[in-house]
Design an enzyme around this catalytic site. Sequence first.
Site, PDB file in Angstrom:
ATOM      1  CG  MET A   1      -0.323  -0.119   2.512  1.00  0.00           C
ATOM      2  SD  MET A   1      -1.598  -0.288   3.749  1.00  0.00           S
ATOM      3  CE  MET A   1      -0.577  -0.847   5.067  1.00  0.00           C
ATOM      4  N   PRO A   2       1.752   1.362  -0.967  1.00  0.00           N
ATOM      5  CG  PRO A   2       3.226   1.184  -2.763  1.00  0.00           C
ATOM      6  CD  PRO A   2       2.193   0.416  -1.988  1.00  0.00           C
ATOM      7  CG  PHE A   3       0.936   8.511  -0.990  1.00  0.00           C
ATOM      8  CD1 PHE A   3      -0.043   8.785  -1.928  1.00  0.00           C
ATOM      9  CD2 PHE A   3       1.749   9.539  -0.555  1.00  0.00           C
ATOM     10  CE1 PHE A   3      -0.213  10.078  -2.406  1.00  0.00           C
ATOM     11  CE2 PHE A   3       1.584  10.827  -1.017  1.00  0.00           C
ATOM     12  CZ  PHE A   3       0.600  11.097  -1.946  1.00  0.00           C
TER      13      PHE A   3
END
Length: 134
Positions: free
Chosen positions: A1-3
């Site tokens: 779940m990278p931003f």
Amino acid sequence: MPFSRIMVQTGRSEEALKIISDTLHQTLVDEFNVPPKDRFQVIDEYPEGRLIFDETYLSGKRTSNYILFLITAGKPREKEMKARFYQVLSQRISERTGISQDDVMVVVQFTNPDDWSFSGGKLYTIQEAVNEGN
């Protein structure tokens, strides 16, 4: 779940920005264990003088083509995985855009699942992280 934040100096074409964005995402999927639909990015463009960097600190020679990738991820990765990700990303950016690998800098920060709310004001939980494979 990278931003991910992609920071560049103003002046690149939309096509070049798309290549950079797509390359980052594909490398996250291929090398960082990120699901293909887990794509959240912002491209920040700065006028000359507003993206400040040392030309040679722990590098060869940085130029106005400098790109800073700031990635906030939800689960830690092993050192070997991070090293491979950094190498593959800088190599792909160079191959696809002609930008020197010396102009590619990556910073990864890790958070806990409960530091995220993906929508509806709902706290992202450990169980959801396990279910999503993140």
